[in-house]
Enzyme design. Structure first.
Site, PDB file in Angstrom:
ATOM      1  N   ALA A   9      20.805  -4.211 100.150  1.00 17.33           N
ATOM      2  CA  ALA A   9      20.040  -3.967  98.932  1.00 17.33           C
ATOM      3  C   ALA A   9      18.849  -3.144  99.369  1.00 17.33           C
ATOM      4  CB  ALA A   9      19.597  -5.266  98.290  1.00 17.33           C
ATOM      5  N   CYS A  10      18.800  -1.889  98.971  1.00 18.74           N
ATOM      6  CA  CYS A  10      17.992  -0.946  99.735  1.00 18.74           C
ATOM      7  C   CYS A  10      17.261   0.051  98.859  1.00 18.74           C
ATOM      8  CB  CYS A  10      18.899  -0.187 100.694  1.00 18.74           C
ATOM      9  SG  CYS A  10      20.234  -1.174 101.380  1.00 18.74           S
ATOM     10  N   GLY A  11      16.559   0.992  99.528  1.00 19.31           N
ATOM     11  CA  GLY A  11      15.926   2.117  98.870  1.00 19.31           C
ATOM     12  C   GLY A  11      16.603   3.400  99.309  1.00 19.31           C
TER      13      GLY A  11
END
Length: 829
Positions: free
Chosen positions: A17-19
């Site tokens: 779950a990232c940017g």
């Protein structure tokens, strides 16, 4: 990262779950500033990444850029190497083990593989790194990074064909090295290998990337774009190789259906053929997805395969992450036909997702059908596009902002640097959807259930005494009849139940249990939101297709020759239509799922081996549909639990490479609750006919036990409606939108079944607490079977069929504790 199950840890839980973000020049103008700006975007999304207990050990971060020819040309000259022209060489970024002996063994194998494939290695360049400020945890597994430069063979004139050869080299060499060379904690990994792009990444924080790789600060290192990613490893272990970007994508989200996606991929790999690869090359590529990868890495592998086998990158993204089409009556007919045709080929990779993608020529982004991850973009007057997970990731003078916007659910945004323009979602999809006459193919070959002729043979209705006997065989309780089946038939909804439960585990009960009670549904956690199945009904779908999926790597009109179902629950009449189907190239085969009721060890195992063997024979004989039926039971033959039979056949066909060639329809008497249906679908069923539940409804209506003015047919439709809505609710808890994605996804944890049984018949399912083997499962089944068929009288203590639900469903009271059966003794009085 640990690559095998240890204690309660299971690597299948690896999610991200990232940017994400990118900076690109619309006209493809290369500049070091684009690289620097992309790194600034990465640094400003530090809060979207994560670190471990050491603040200087990150979960992973990196950047993908175009190959900087000017920079590499100068570097090569320093080593006495003359690089060919742009596009005539490829660059691989390799993570070697730190151990010198292992590193050289890996290098030797890689060199021999390249020579075998007719590829000339020009040069190895050690990637300069600055380890100052990097945490001890990251450094303890830091690889030795090198860039390998590979010359394009003289006979290859097309750059994409060269990239295909590099794809074969990378996969084949990786398989050989990982299978033959001893690996340490660092291991061997190829981060990228392409003639267009390369990746700099590692187990770093967002702020460490620029300093760790001095190359990225060199003014001659130029690119028309920079694609960045900051990883937040959700409840998992970080690692160098799982940092992103990967070879085609940077992914923010989670693939909730991963296990099913991988099962379907493995089931069809052996049948893969493509004009772009020889048979030998295809063998070298397999397996496409290897173990020890995150969901994002697996998705990247799939995108790479589909792109190199002839489809455009946006086309591939539309296949894997389709927008909601099934319930959208306002969608353009050509686009809807595109999605429906490709649904015959494969299932969506479902879950919340924002994905940036590039092949080096174009760069873009897309959202999942629910839009559960943000993506915002800015277009400037100097022809730059800035896309990121949030606004403000790169400071921009408001005076030069031409346009701002955000991606919509299911939509795509593409910058084509060769055409030097932004292509809108509408234009892009209109072009792709009209490449082939998908609508004509569907009209010609799709089999519509309602248009099938009447069945040749029909089962007569079960009579009341038969129904009662079958109910005893399959373990129905009086509460199942009164509180579940009746409520669903009359009201068209599941009965209301308590959200919290202290139900004893099935494995702890001393009474026979339904096999599905050993399977606990998983649900969305942490950053992965559930869906509201009522409010968001438009984006959810129960559509499914029964038949041969065809060759995923090509587009054949006959791939549409499947039975299209609006939902997976079949009435008795609909099942008989499918059983009688014969189009000349499409037929169904019924397999009887029973075992000898002799109580001897191994009887159930032998029966499972028999139906698996018959299933393979049926596929090889050309049948497109397998019907697994438990109707053929008598005093000497007990039914195999439908969940066990379905999973056994499903996984056996996967191992044989045949699963994609057939649909599996289950004709089952032991299915009446929504959970039962969910388990069957989750372990490979394509459609289900709950014949005994439907016969029970008819019998209860005729005998006056159902207090309703509705006739039996309407009551059955209400029951099916309740099951459909219940399934949507189950999917939504895991953030899954479509039935096709849920099928085979195994979104369950098994509690109380032996590891050997799980590994063989429920392969890949989560199971951390063992218990019963096949003989114990057989004994539970036989306890109910003996009760139904024995002529002896039994000593009964109270109601023999007390079920799991306490309370009056008619009064909408809350269900209380789920109790084990107080099942009758099997010892004669």
């Amino acid at each position: 990262m640990i690559e095998k199950q240890v204690g309660l840890y299971d690597p299948s839980f690896e999610h991200d779950a990232c940017g994400i973000g990118f900076v690109a020049h619309i006209r493809g103008k290369k500049s070091h500033q684009h690289v620097s700006d992309a790194l600034t975007v990465l640094e400003n999304m530090e809060h979207r990444g994560a670190c471990g207990c050491e603040v200087n050990t990150g979960d992973g971060a990196g950047i993908m850029i175009q190959i900087p020819h000017e920079f590499f040309y100068a570097e090569a000259l320093k080593s006495g190497v003359m690089l060919p022209a742009v596009g005539k060489y490829g660059v691989g970024v390799i993570f070697f083990p730190k151990n010198v002996t292992l590193r050289e063994a890996c290098r030797d194998t890689f060199n021999r593989t390249a020579e075998q494939l007719g590829m000339e290695i020009l040069w190895y360049r050690r990637v300069p790194v600055n380890t100052e400020g990097i945490g001890e945890t990251a450094l303890s597994v830091e690889p030795e990074m090198e860039q390998v430069f590979i010359k394009c063979p003289d006979h290859i004139n097309d750059q994409t064909d060269f990239d295909r050869k590099l794809f074969v080299l990378r996969n084949y060499a990786s398989h050989l090295i990982n299978n033959t060379v001893k690996q340490d904690a660092v291991g061997f990994y190829v981060a990228s290998m392409s003639s267009r792009v390369l990746v700099y990444k590692g187990q770093l924080t967002s702020h460490q990337v620029r300093e760790y790789f001095p190359d990225l600060s060199q003014k001659t290192l130029t690119s028309a774009f920079g694609l960045v990613h900051s990883r937040f490893a959700t409840n998992t272990f970080p690692s160098w190789k799982l940092a992103q970007p990967f070879r085609f994508i940077a992914h923010n989200g989670e693939i909730n259906t991963l296990q099913g996606n991988l099962n379907w991929l493995r089931s069809s790999e052996k049948g893969f053929t493509s004009p772009y690869f020889t048979h030998e090359e295809m063998e070298m590529l397999l397996p496409i997805v290897t173990s020890g990868q995150s969901d994002s890495a697996c998705l990247d592998n799939m995108i790479e395969l589909l792109t190199y086998t002839g489809r455009s990158l946006p086309h591939v993204m539309m296949m894997l992450i389709p927008e909601a089409w099934d319930e959208n009556n306002e969608m353009d007919a050509a686009k809807k036909a595109f999605y429906e045709y490709h649904a015959c080929l494969m299932e969506p990779w479902d879950g919340p997702a924002s994905i940036s993608f590039t092949d080096g020529k174009m760069i873009g982004a897309t959202l999942d059908r629910n839009g559960l991850r943000p993506s915002r973009y800015t277009v400037t007057t100097d022809d730059r596009v800035i896309m990121s997970s949030e606004s403000g990731a790169l400071p921009v003078d408001p005076a030069i902002i031409k346009e701002r916007g955000r991606l919509q659910p299911g939509k795509m945004f593409v910058v084509d640097m060769e055409q030097e323009r932004i292509i809108s979602d509408e234009e892009l999809k209109n072009e792709i959807c009209n490449l082939k006459p998908y609508g004509d193919w569907l009209n010609k070959y799709k089999i519509r259930l309602e248009e099938l002729p009447e069945p040749r043979v029909m089962f007569t209705h079960l009579e009341q005494d038969q129904i009662f006997k079958y109910q005893k065989v399959f373990g129905y309780s009086s509460e199942d009849l009164d509180s579940i089946i009746s409520a669903m038939a009359v009201g068209g909804k599941e009965p209301i139940g308590s959200m919290g439960t202290d139900t004893p585990l099935a494995v702890l009960s001393d009474q026979p249990q339904h096999l599905s009670y050993y399977f606990k549904q998983l649900f969305a956690q942490v950053t992965n939101p559930p869906i509201d199945p009522i409010r968001e009904r438009l984006v959810m779908s129960l559509a499914t297709f029964v038949g041969n999926n065809g060759n995923l790597l090509s587009e054949d009109p006959l791939s549409a020759h499947t039975v299209a179902l609006k939902h997976p629950i079949l009435s008795n009449h609909e099942l008989e239509k499918i059983r009688s189907i014969d189009t000349g190239i499409f037929q169904a085969k019924t397999l009887q799922c029973y075992f000898m009721a002799d109580g001897k060890p191994g009887s159930l195992k032998r029966a499972l081996e028999r139906i698996c063997r018959y299933a393979v024979d049926a596929v090889e004989d050309g049948f497109e549909v397998l019907i697994l039926s438990d109707r053929a039971i008598d005093s000497d033959h007990a039914p195999i639990p439908s969940l066990l039979a379905t999973a056994a056949v499903h996984h056996h066909l996967i191992r044989k490479g045949y699963r994609g060639k057939v649909g599996i329809v289950v004709e089952a008497g032991d299915v009446w609750e929504v959970h039962h249906f969910a388990c069957l679908l989750g372990f490979g069923a394509t459609a289900i006919n709950p014949y005994l539940a439907l016969s029970t409804i008819r019998d209860m209506k005729l005998s006056g036990k159902l207090e309703s003015e509705l006739d039996a047919d309407v009551l059955k439709k209400n029951y099916i409606k309740a099951v459909k809505e219940g399934l949507l609710k189950v999917f939504s808890k895991m953030g899954i939108s479509t039935l096709q994605s849920y099928q085979g996804a195994q979104i369950f944890e098994i509690i109380g079944i032996n590891r050997s049984v799980v590994d063989q018949f429920f392969t890949g399912a989560v199971s951390r607490i063992e218990g019963m083997g096949l003989d114990e499962i057989a004994r539970e089944t036989l306890a109910k079977h003996y009760f139904a068929f024995s002529k002896k009288k039994y000593h009964m203590t109270g109601c023999p069929w007390v079920g799991y639900i306490s309370g009056n469903a008619k009064a909408n009271s809350i269900c209380s504790i789920r109790k084990p059966f107080t099942f009758c003794s099997t010892v004669p009085a």
